[in-house]
Write a protein that holds these residues in place. Structure first.
Motif, PDB file in Angstrom:
ATOM      1  N   GLU A  23       0.772  -1.483  -0.183  1.00  0.00           N
ATOM      2  CA  GLU A  23       0.058  -0.116  -0.210  1.00  0.00           C
ATOM      3  C   GLU A  23       0.406   0.942  -0.066  1.00  0.00           C
ATOM      4  O   GLU A  23      -0.152   2.186  -0.331  1.00  0.00           O
ATOM      5  CB  GLU A  23      -0.841  -0.129   1.382  1.00  0.00           C
ATOM      6  CG  GLU A  23      -2.383  -0.832   1.594  1.00  0.00           C
ATOM      7  CD  GLU A  23      -2.726  -0.801   2.703  1.00  0.00           C
ATOM      8  OE1 GLU A  23      -3.121   0.089   3.035  1.00  0.00           O
ATOM      9  OE2 GLU A  23      -3.795  -1.777   2.624  1.00  0.00           O
ATOM     10  N   SER A  24       1.992   1.341  -0.203  1.00  0.00           N
ATOM     11  CA  SER A  24       2.543   2.825   0.692  1.00  0.00           C
ATOM     12  C   SER A  24       4.215   2.471   0.515  1.00  0.00           C
ATOM     13  O   SER A  24       4.831   0.696   0.730  1.00  0.00           O
ATOM     14  CB  SER A  24       2.672   3.574   2.036  1.00  0.00           C
ATOM     15  OG  SER A  24       3.159   2.220   3.266  1.00  0.00           O
TER      16      SER A  24
ATOM     17  N   ASP B  69       5.316  -0.165   3.515  1.00  0.00           N
ATOM     18  CA  ASP B  69       5.383  -1.188   3.744  1.00  0.00           C
ATOM     19  C   ASP B  69       6.276  -2.242   3.187  1.00  0.00           C
ATOM     20  O   ASP B  69       7.149  -2.386   3.263  1.00  0.00           O
ATOM     21  CB  ASP B  69       3.857  -1.738   3.565  1.00  0.00           C
ATOM     22  CG  ASP B  69       2.937  -1.017   4.528  1.00  0.00           C
ATOM     23  OD1 ASP B  69       2.898  -1.171   5.309  1.00  0.00           O
ATOM     24  OD2 ASP B  69       1.519  -0.690   3.467  1.00  0.00           O
TER      25      ASP B  69
ATOM     26  N   ARG C 129      -5.544   2.859  -0.322  1.00  0.00           N
ATOM     27  CA  ARG C 129      -5.980   1.345  -0.495  1.00  0.00           C
ATOM     28  C   ARG C 129      -7.269   2.075  -1.308  1.00  0.00           C
ATOM     29  O   ARG C 129      -8.104   3.080  -0.403  1.00  0.00           O
ATOM     30  CB  ARG C 129      -5.654   0.366   0.508  1.00  0.00           C
ATOM     31  CG  ARG C 129      -6.446   1.735   1.952  1.00  0.00           C
ATOM     32  CD  ARG C 129      -6.153   0.816   3.120  1.00  0.00           C
ATOM     33  NE  ARG C 129      -6.230   1.951   4.297  1.00  0.00           N
ATOM     34  CZ  ARG C 129      -5.594   1.580   5.253  1.00  0.00           C
ATOM     35  NH1 ARG C 129      -4.704   1.093   5.670  1.00  0.00           N
ATOM     36  NH2 ARG C 129      -5.457   1.988   6.676  1.00  0.00           N
TER      37      ARG C 129
ATOM     38  N   THR D  38      -0.922  -5.934   0.853  1.00  0.00           N
ATOM     39  CA  THR D  38      -1.942  -5.032   1.318  1.00  0.00           C
ATOM     40  C   THR D  38      -2.111  -5.353   2.895  1.00  0.00           C
ATOM     41  O   THR D  38      -1.923  -6.158   3.330  1.00  0.00           O
ATOM     42  CB  THR D  38      -3.617  -5.084   0.740  1.00  0.00           C
ATOM     43  OG1 THR D  38      -3.853  -6.197   0.407  1.00  0.00           O
ATOM     44  CG2 THR D  38      -2.736  -4.557  -0.535  1.00  0.00           C
ATOM     45  N   ASN D  39      -2.180  -4.833   3.642  1.00  0.00           N
ATOM     46  CA  ASN D  39      -2.685  -4.823   4.836  1.00  0.00           C
ATOM     47  C   ASN D  39      -3.764  -5.153   5.117  1.00  0.00           C
ATOM     48  O   ASN D  39      -4.715  -5.425   4.675  1.00  0.00           O
ATOM     49  CB  ASN D  39      -2.690  -3.603   5.928  1.00  0.00           C
ATOM     50  CG  ASN D  39      -1.378  -2.788   6.246  1.00  0.00           C
ATOM     51  OD1 ASN D  39      -0.081  -2.926   5.921  1.00  0.00           O
ATOM     52  ND2 ASN D  39      -1.431  -1.389   5.711  1.00  0.00           N
TER      53      ASN D  39
ATOM     54  N   THR E 197      -6.098  -4.557   7.446  1.00  0.00           N
ATOM     55  CA  THR E 197      -7.475  -4.211   7.498  1.00  0.00           C
ATOM     56  C   THR E 197      -8.784  -4.531   6.816  1.00  0.00           C
ATOM     57  O   THR E 197      -8.400  -4.965   5.580  1.00  0.00           O
ATOM     58  CB  THR E 197      -6.732  -2.837   7.278  1.00  0.00           C
ATOM     59  OG1 THR E 197      -7.030  -2.250   6.645  1.00  0.00           O
ATOM     60  CG2 THR E 197      -5.806  -2.589   8.476  1.00  0.00           C
TER      61      THR E 197
ATOM     62  N   GLY F 217      -7.519  -3.272   3.169  1.00  0.00           N
ATOM     63  CA  GLY F 217      -6.319  -3.746   3.018  1.00  0.00           C
ATOM     64  C   GLY F 217      -6.828  -5.087   2.468  1.00  0.00           C
ATOM     65  O   GLY F 217      -6.687  -5.612   1.078  1.00  0.00           O
TER      66      GLY F 217
ATOM     67  N   GLU G 256      -1.167  -3.462  10.296  1.00  0.00           N
ATOM     68  CA  GLU G 256      -0.533  -2.655   9.772  1.00  0.00           C
ATOM     69  C   GLU G 256       1.181  -2.728   9.378  1.00  0.00           C
ATOM     70  O   GLU G 256       1.982  -2.897  10.164  1.00  0.00           O
ATOM     71  CB  GLU G 256      -0.503  -1.090   9.510  1.00  0.00           C
ATOM     72  CG  GLU G 256      -2.170  -0.573   9.650  1.00  0.00           C
ATOM     73  CD  GLU G 256      -2.251   1.185   9.004  1.00  0.00           C
ATOM     74  OE1 GLU G 256      -1.069   1.624   9.397  1.00  0.00           O
ATOM     75  OE2 GLU G 256      -3.031   1.608   9.455  1.00  0.00           O
TER      76      GLU G 256
ATOM     77  N   GLU H 193       4.173  -1.447   8.453  1.00  0.00           N
ATOM     78  CA  GLU H 193       4.500  -0.692   8.986  1.00  0.00           C
ATOM     79  C   GLU H 193       4.991  -1.296  10.827  1.00  0.00           C
ATOM     80  O   GLU H 193       6.541  -0.754  11.187  1.00  0.00           O
ATOM     81  CB  GLU H 193       4.387   1.048   8.340  1.00  0.00           C
ATOM     82  CG  GLU H 193       5.457   1.666   8.876  1.00  0.00           C
ATOM     83  CD  GLU H 193       5.268   3.357   8.717  1.00  0.00           C
ATOM     84  OE1 GLU H 193       5.641   4.607   9.223  1.00  0.00           O
ATOM     85  OE2 GLU H 193       3.147   3.727   8.442  1.00  0.00           O
ATOM     86  N   TYR H 194       4.059  -1.298  10.742  1.00  0.00           N
ATOM     87  CA  TYR H 194       4.051  -1.307  12.616  1.00  0.00           C
ATOM     88  C   TYR H 194       4.264  -2.562  12.881  1.00  0.00           C
ATOM     89  O   TYR H 194       4.711  -3.112  14.825  1.00  0.00           O
ATOM     90  CB  TYR H 194       2.961  -0.922  12.792  1.00  0.00           C
ATOM     91  CG  TYR H 194       2.741   0.536  13.113  1.00  0.00           C
ATOM     92  CD1 TYR H 194       4.094   1.847  13.085  1.00  0.00           C
ATOM     93  CD2 TYR H 194       1.608   1.166  12.043  1.00  0.00           C
ATOM     94  CE1 TYR H 194       3.725   2.579  12.723  1.00  0.00           C
ATOM     95  CE2 TYR H 194       1.300   1.935  11.460  1.00  0.00           C
ATOM     96  CZ  TYR H 194       3.062   3.519  11.974  1.00  0.00           C
ATOM     97  OH  TYR H 194       2.615   4.507  11.930  1.00  0.00           O
TER      98      TYR H 194
END
Length: 203
Positions: free
Chosen positions: A91-92, A95, A115, A148-149, A151, A154, A184, A186-187
Motif C-alpha cells: 500500500e505504501s 510497507d 487502498r 496489503t494490510n 484491515t 486492505g 499495518e 509498517e508496525y
C-alpha cells in the motif's frame, strides 16, 4: 480594528497545525513538539526544515514501481539481481521498506496509491489499479504477492486485485495470516512479516 488576544502567536499556531498533519500526532503532541523546537532546539528545527525542503525538491515516484526515489527508477527496480518473476503489491513506500527489512524477499514491487476506501472516495482508479495491471502483465511477472494490510480496506483491496489479475493467467498469492488482523505492515515485527511471506497462500 480587531486585536489578537494576549499570547496569541499566529506563526506558532500555524506550526502546531502543520505538525498535527502527521499521522498519530494530536493537538497536545503537536504543541509539545512546536514549543520544544522553538524554545530549546532551534538548530534542530532548522535542520528539519531544510531536510524537508530538500526532500520535497528531490524525491519523486519511481516510474516502474511507484515507490519514493530520487531517480527516475528506484534502486530495487534497477537491480538486475532481483527476481522479475515475482511482484509484491504493497500500500505504501513504508510497507515496501518493512518487507525489504525482512531480507526474505528478492522479487520486485508495486506500490499502490493507498487502498480502496469508498468512504474516502478511493476506488480502483484512485489507487492506480490500471498501472498495476499494466505492470503485472509485462511478460516477466509470474506471481503477484498481495501484501496489503490486514484491515478491512486492505482486504477489500487485495480481493479486487486478485479478482482482476487471476483471470489473466497470473498466480496470485496473499500474505499468510501470521500478520495479525487489523495490523499495518509498517508496525509489524520483521520476523512475523518474514514468516507471512514464506507461508503466503493462494487467494
Amino acid at each position: 480594528m480587531h486585536e489578537a488576544a494576549p499570547g496569541h502567536v499566529p506563526a506558532l499556531d500555524a506550526l502546531i497545525n502543520a505538525l498535527r498533519q502527521l499521522p498519530g500526532v494530536g493537538p497536545r503532541s503537536a504543541s509539545r513538539m512546536a514549543y520544544h523546537l522553538l524554545e530549546h532546539d532551534r538548530e534542530a528545527a532548522l535542520h528539519i526544515a531544510r531536510a524537508l525542503d530538500a526532500a520535497l525538491g528531490a524525491v519523486q515516484r519511481c516510474a516502474r514501481c511507484n515507490t519514493l526515489t530520487e531517480d527516475a527508477v528506484c534502486s530495487i527496480c534497477a537491480d538486475p539481481r532481483r527476481d522479475a518473476r515475482q511482484l509484491c503489491v504493497v500500500e505504501s513506500p513504508a510497507d515496501l521498506a518493512a518487507v525489504e527489512q525482512t531480507l526474505t524477499y528478492r522479487g520486485l514491487y508495486f506500490v499502490l496509491m493507498g487502498r480502496i476506501s469508498p468512504l474516502d472516495g478511493l476506488g480502483p482508479k484512485e489507487i492506480g489499479l490500471d498501472r498495476l495491471i499494466a505492470r503485472a502483465l509485462d511478460g516477466a511477472v509470474e506471481e503477484v504477492i498481495l501484501a496489503t494490510n490486514f484491515t478491512n480496506e486492505g482486504e477489500a483491496t487485495a480481493h479486487v486485485i486478485a479478482e482482476t489479475l487471476r483471470p489473466r493467467g497470473l498466480r496470485v498469492t496473499r500474505l499468510a495470516r501470521g500478520v495479525p488482523a487489523g495490523a499495518e505492515l509498517e508496525y509489524v515485527d520483521l520476523g512475523t512479516i518474514a514468516r507471512a511471506l514464506v507461508d503466503r497462500r493462494g487467494t
